[in-house]
Design a protein around this motif. Structure first.
Motif, PDB file in Angstrom:
ATOM      1  N   ASP A   1      -5.763  14.744  -7.059  1.00  0.00           N
ATOM      2  CA  ASP A   1      -6.523  15.823  -6.427  1.00  0.00           C
ATOM      3  C   ASP A   1      -6.954  16.783  -7.532  1.00  0.00           C
ATOM      4  O   ASP A   1      -6.122  17.454  -8.140  1.00  0.00           O
ATOM      5  N   VAL A   2      -8.260  16.832  -7.785  1.00  0.00           N
ATOM      6  CA  VAL A   2      -8.776  17.728  -8.826  1.00  0.00           C
ATOM      7  C   VAL A   2      -9.616  18.849  -8.205  1.00  0.00           C
ATOM      8  O   VAL A   2     -10.538  19.370  -8.820  1.00  0.00           O
ATOM      9  N   GLU A   3      -9.268  19.195  -6.960  1.00  0.00           N
ATOM     10  CA  GLU A   3      -9.876  20.318  -6.253  1.00  0.00           C
ATOM     11  C   GLU A   3     -11.406  20.197  -6.256  1.00  0.00           C
ATOM     12  O   GLU A   3     -11.924  19.176  -5.847  1.00  0.00           O
ATOM     13  N   ALA A   4     -12.117  21.197  -6.757  1.00  0.00           N
ATOM     14  CA  ALA A   4     -13.581  21.113  -6.773  1.00  0.00           C
ATOM     15  C   ALA A   4     -14.109  20.710  -8.145  1.00  0.00           C
ATOM     16  O   ALA A   4     -15.303  20.817  -8.414  1.00  0.00           O
ATOM     17  N   GLY A   5     -13.209  20.259  -9.024  1.00  0.00           N
ATOM     18  CA  GLY A   5     -13.651  19.790 -10.337  1.00  0.00           C
ATOM     19  C   GLY A   5     -13.487  20.794 -11.462  1.00  0.00           C
ATOM     20  O   GLY A   5     -13.895  20.521 -12.595  1.00  0.00           O
ATOM     21  N   TYR A   6     -12.917  21.973 -11.158  1.00  0.00           N
ATOM     22  CA  TYR A   6     -12.620  22.985 -12.178  1.00  0.00           C
ATOM     23  C   TYR A   6     -13.848  23.437 -12.960  1.00  0.00           C
ATOM     24  O   TYR A   6     -13.734  23.872 -14.105  1.00  0.00           O
ATOM     25  N   GLY A   7     -15.008  23.323 -12.358  1.00  0.00           N
ATOM     26  CA  GLY A   7     -16.228  23.760 -13.031  1.00  0.00           C
ATOM     27  C   GLY A   7     -16.670  22.861 -14.164  1.00  0.00           C
ATOM     28  O   GLY A   7     -17.592  23.206 -14.915  1.00  0.00           O
ATOM     29  N   LEU A   8     -16.053  21.706 -14.303  1.00  0.00           N
ATOM     30  CA  LEU A   8     -16.382  20.796 -15.406  1.00  0.00           C
ATOM     31  C   LEU A   8     -17.627  19.984 -15.071  1.00  0.00           C
ATOM     32  O   LEU A   8     -17.833  19.578 -13.925  1.00  0.00           O
ATOM     33  N   PRO A   9     -18.466  19.705 -16.062  1.00  0.00           N
ATOM     34  CA  PRO A   9     -19.572  18.770 -15.842  1.00  0.00           C
ATOM     35  C   PRO A   9     -19.018  17.424 -15.399  1.00  0.00           C
ATOM     36  O   PRO A   9     -17.911  17.031 -15.819  1.00  0.00           O
TER      37      PRO A   9
ATOM     38  N   ALA B   1     -19.446  14.299 -16.164  1.00  0.00           N
ATOM     39  CA  ALA B   1     -19.033  13.337 -17.186  1.00  0.00           C
ATOM     40  C   ALA B   1     -17.715  13.757 -17.829  1.00  0.00           C
ATOM     41  O   ALA B   1     -16.840  12.918 -18.094  1.00  0.00           O
ATOM     42  N   GLU B   2     -17.551  15.054 -18.085  1.00  0.00           N
ATOM     43  CA  GLU B   2     -16.301  15.531 -18.686  1.00  0.00           C
ATOM     44  C   GLU B   2     -15.149  15.396 -17.699  1.00  0.00           C
ATOM     45  O   GLU B   2     -14.031  15.023 -18.083  1.00  0.00           O
ATOM     46  N   LEU B   3     -15.406  15.703 -16.433  1.00  0.00           N
ATOM     47  CA  LEU B   3     -14.367  15.559 -15.421  1.00  0.00           C
ATOM     48  C   LEU B   3     -13.877  14.116 -15.364  1.00  0.00           C
ATOM     49  O   LEU B   3     -12.672  13.849 -15.381  1.00  0.00           O
ATOM     50  N   VAL B   4     -14.812  13.181 -15.301  1.00  0.00           N
ATOM     51  CA  VAL B   4     -14.452  11.765 -15.236  1.00  0.00           C
ATOM     52  C   VAL B   4     -13.658  11.359 -16.479  1.00  0.00           C
ATOM     53  O   VAL B   4     -12.625  10.678 -16.378  1.00  0.00           O
ATOM     54  N   GLU B   5     -14.114  11.790 -17.645  1.00  0.00           N
ATOM     55  CA  GLU B   5     -13.418  11.448 -18.880  1.00  0.00           C
ATOM     56  C   GLU B   5     -11.972  11.942 -18.854  1.00  0.00           C
ATOM     57  O   GLU B   5     -11.044  11.209 -19.224  1.00  0.00           O
ATOM     58  N   ARG B   6     -11.773  13.159 -18.397  1.00  0.00           N
ATOM     59  CA  ARG B   6     -10.425  13.732 -18.408  1.00  0.00           C
ATOM     60  C   ARG B   6      -9.533  13.087 -17.359  1.00  0.00           C
ATOM     61  O   ARG B   6      -8.328  12.887 -17.587  1.00  0.00           O
ATOM     62  N   VAL B   7     -10.091  12.754 -16.205  1.00  0.00           N
ATOM     63  CA  VAL B   7      -9.300  12.057 -15.178  1.00  0.00           C
ATOM     64  C   VAL B   7      -8.862  10.689 -15.681  1.00  0.00           C
ATOM     65  O   VAL B   7      -7.694  10.297 -15.545  1.00  0.00           O
ATOM     66  N   LEU B   8      -9.792   9.948 -16.280  1.00  0.00           N
ATOM     67  CA  LEU B   8      -9.450   8.622 -16.777  1.00  0.00           C
ATOM     68  C   LEU B   8      -8.456   8.704 -17.938  1.00  0.00           C
ATOM     69  O   LEU B   8      -7.536   7.890 -18.034  1.00  0.00           O
ATOM     70  N   GLU B   9      -8.620   9.689 -18.803  1.00  0.00           N
ATOM     71  CA  GLU B   9      -7.667   9.871 -19.902  1.00  0.00           C
ATOM     72  C   GLU B   9      -6.260  10.171 -19.372  1.00  0.00           C
ATOM     73  O   GLU B   9      -5.260   9.787 -19.983  1.00  0.00           O
ATOM     74  N   ALA B  10      -6.204  10.854 -18.222  1.00  0.00           N
ATOM     75  CA  ALA B  10      -4.901  11.162 -17.615  1.00  0.00           C
ATOM     76  C   ALA B  10      -4.286   9.959 -16.926  1.00  0.00           C
ATOM     77  O   ALA B  10      -3.134  10.027 -16.483  1.00  0.00           O
ATOM     78  N   GLY B  11      -5.034   8.872 -16.814  1.00  0.00           N
ATOM     79  CA  GLY B  11      -4.485   7.645 -16.251  1.00  0.00           C
ATOM     80  C   GLY B  11      -4.671   7.479 -14.765  1.00  0.00           C
ATOM     81  O   GLY B  11      -4.138   6.520 -14.186  1.00  0.00           O
ATOM     82  N   ALA B  12      -5.402   8.369 -14.121  1.00  0.00           N
ATOM     83  CA  ALA B  12      -5.621   8.261 -12.672  1.00  0.00           C
ATOM     84  C   ALA B  12      -6.729   7.252 -12.379  1.00  0.00           C
ATOM     85  O   ALA B  12      -7.650   7.062 -13.187  1.00  0.00           O
TER      86      ALA B  12
END
Length: 240
Positions: free
Chosen positions: A83-91, A93-104
């Motif tokens: 659950d990443v809420e509303a995306g934390y204001g991230l673009p 592409a950056e949101l996706v990159e950080r989610v995938l880096e976190a292993g989700a």
């Protein structure tokens, strides 16, 4: 774990056999759920925020949220959605990159503006979800939260209209949070995607929610609240 494995868990399920996803808030709770045999999990932002000492509703710094998610995914061998809420204001592409880096392998994205606490215009939210899907390809299960009931709506038609727009841009599932159990079948049929609902005290059982139309059952921060209540009882007994 593979997103394909996680995506497949949402399909071909019997009405009384929904996908039940407990919500871990740290490695210890995640390990308990894996040991109990759950095939996947979904982190709740509310519970992780509380564990980290922040308020719910994007009060948690993104770096700390993603670090907490990563600790959980590294510790278990089952798919984890975040659950990443509303995306934390991230673009996107950056949101996706950080989610995938976190292993989700999946995300929840809500359509409430965290600043105004009002619903985002549906076409604007659909554009955001489309950009997330474009950035992720097939590598993330996108669960689009529909907050119309949470914001005072009572009509399934309004939720269905939003859900159909989200489905059209590539959402894998929808989460009409706060929808009455007797609306779940109408929502599932109208939107045409797996429907997520939260199991709360006083609601029908998870299996009954499945019979009523839900494909996926989550718990928000409810399991952590129950754990804290049990801990309070233990603490009170220690001082008795």
């Amino acid at each position: 774990m593979s997103v394909d494995t996680f995506r497949a868990l949402h399909h071909g399920r019997a009405p009384g056999d929904p996908l039940i996803l407990p919500g871990p808030w740290d490695v210890a709770s995640a390990t308990v759920f894996v040991d109990a045999g759950f095939p996947a999990m979904a982190t709740p932002s509310m519970a992780i925020a509380a564990m980290l000492g922040y308020s719910d509703g994007e009060g948690t710094p993104p770096a700390e949220m993603f670090a907490a998610i990563a600790r959980i995914t590294r510790a278990v061998d089952v798919p984890v959605s975040a659950d990443v809420e509303a995306g934390y204001g991230l673009p996107p592409a950056e949101l996706v990159e950080r989610v995938l880096e976190a292993g989700a392998v999946g995300v929840n994205l809500e359509d409430t503006d965290p600043k105004t606490r009002r619903l985002v215009e549906p076409h604007r939210q659909a554009d955001y979800l489309a950009a997330v899907r474009a950035a992720a390809g097939d590598d993330l299960f996108v669960n689009a939260r529909v907050d119309t009931y949470l914001r005072g709506g009572t009509s399934p038609d309004v939720a269905i209209e939003r859900g159909k727009q989200y489905a059209a841009v590539g959402a894998d599932g929808v989460y009409p949070i706060g929808a009455p159990p007797d609306h779940l079948r109408v929502l599932a049929d109208g939107i045409g995607l797996p429907v997520n609902t939260a199991a709360r005290p006083g609601d029908p059982s998870p299996r009954e929610l499945g019979r009523l139309g839900a494909t996926r059952i989550t718990f928000g921060g409810g399991l952590q609240l129950q754990a804290m209540a049990a801990l309070r009882t233990i603490a009170e007994q220690l001082t008795a």
